[in-house]
Design an enzyme around this catalytic site. Structure first.
Site, short mmCIF file in Angstrom:
data_model
loop_
_atom_site.label_atom_id
_atom_site.label_comp_id
_atom_site.label_asym_id
_atom_site.label_seq_id
_atom_site.Cartn_x
_atom_site.Cartn_y
_atom_site.Cartn_z
N GLY A 1 -0.92 7.14 -2.55
CA GLY A 1 0.42 6.64 -2.26
C GLY A 1 0.74 6.83 -0.80
N CYS A 2 1.98 7.06 -0.51
CA CYS A 2 2.45 7.27 0.85
C CYS A 2 1.71 8.46 1.47
CB CYS A 2 3.96 7.55 0.81
SG CYS A 2 4.64 8.17 2.35
N PHE A 3 1.21 8.30 2.69
CA PHE A 3 0.46 9.40 3.29
C PHE A 3 1.32 10.63 3.54
CE2 PHE A 3 0.06 6.37 7.19
CZ PHE A 3 1.39 6.50 7.53
#
Length: 184
Positions: free
Chosen positions: A14-16
Site C-alpha cells: 500500500g502507501c509507502f
C-alpha cells in the site's frame, strides 16, 4: 555491528508511508527508503505514480541486519502489517501503485519470499487467499525527499492519524519483542 553484511529487501504494502513508519521501529532495521519499483520508465515522480499509469508500486527499501532480524521474520511481519489479500488496494488506497509485492534481489530472498507467503497462507491469519506479487527487483527509484520519515514529520496529518498510527500501534502490540530500543 555483527559479522554479516547488511541486506536490503524491497516491499510494497500500500502507501509507502504506511510501511515505512512501523517497519522503522524494528530492531535490526537500519534504514528505510520510500520509493517506486516494478513499473515502466525511469525516475518516476509521485504525481506520475499516483495516476496508476506507470505500473510502479509505492515501496520501501528496507536495510536490515540479518543477524538481528532475518529476512523470513521481516516478511512475516510484513504480511501481518498490511492486507495481502486485496489486489491493488489497501483500505481506501486503490490502484496498482498500492499492490502487495515483494521484490527479491537474490535466489535466497526469492526462496524465502515464496516460503513465507505459503506459510502465511496456511496459517489462516487472513481469511482470503494471499495475492502478494513476488518478483525480481529490476530497479528501485527513491521517492522525493518529502516522503522520507513522513509519519514522524507530519503527526497532525489526518491520513497519518487515521491510517498510519493504527499500523504503528499494531506493530507495537504484536511485535513488542522485536522493537528497537527507544532513542534516549
Amino acid at each position: 555491528m555483527t559479522g554479516h553484511a547488511l541486506e536490503t529487501l524491497v516491499l510494497g504494502g500500500g502507501c509507502f508511508w504506511c510501511m515505512e513508519a512501523p517497519l522503522a521501529e524494528l530492531r535490526g532495521v537500519s534504514a528505510i527508503m520510500p520509493g517506486y519499483a516494478g513499473g515502466d520508465g525511469p525516475d518516476p515522480t509521485y504525481e506520475q505514480v499516483c495516476t496508476g499509469r506507470t505500473g510502479h508500486a509505492e515501496v520501501v527499501r528496507v536495510t536490515f541486519d540479518p543477524d538481528v532480524i532475518s529476512c523470513a521474520d521481516l516478511l512475516r511481519i510484513f504480511f501481518v502489517m498490511h492486507d495481502p489479500t486485496t489486489r491493488n488496494r489497501q483500505g481506501n488506497d486503490v490502484g496498482t501503485q498500492y499492490r502487495s509485492v515483494i521484490y527479491w534481489q537474490d535466489a535466497a530472498q526469492e526462496k524465502t519470499a515464496y516460503a513465507i507467503r505459503d506459510e502465511m497462507e496456511r496459517s489462516g491469519v487472513w481469511p482470503a487467499p494471499i495475492v502478494t506479487e513476488i518478483a525480481p527487483l529490476a530497479h528501485f527509484w527513491p521517492a522525493e525527499d518529502y516522503h522520507r520519515d513522513y509519519f514522524a514529520r507530519n503527526p497532525g496529518n489526518p491520513y497519518c492519524g487515521a491510517v498510519i498510527a493504527p499500523k504503528v500501534a499494531k506493530l507495537r502490540r504484536l511485535f513488542r519483542d522485536r522493537l528497537a530500543a527507544p532513542a534516549t
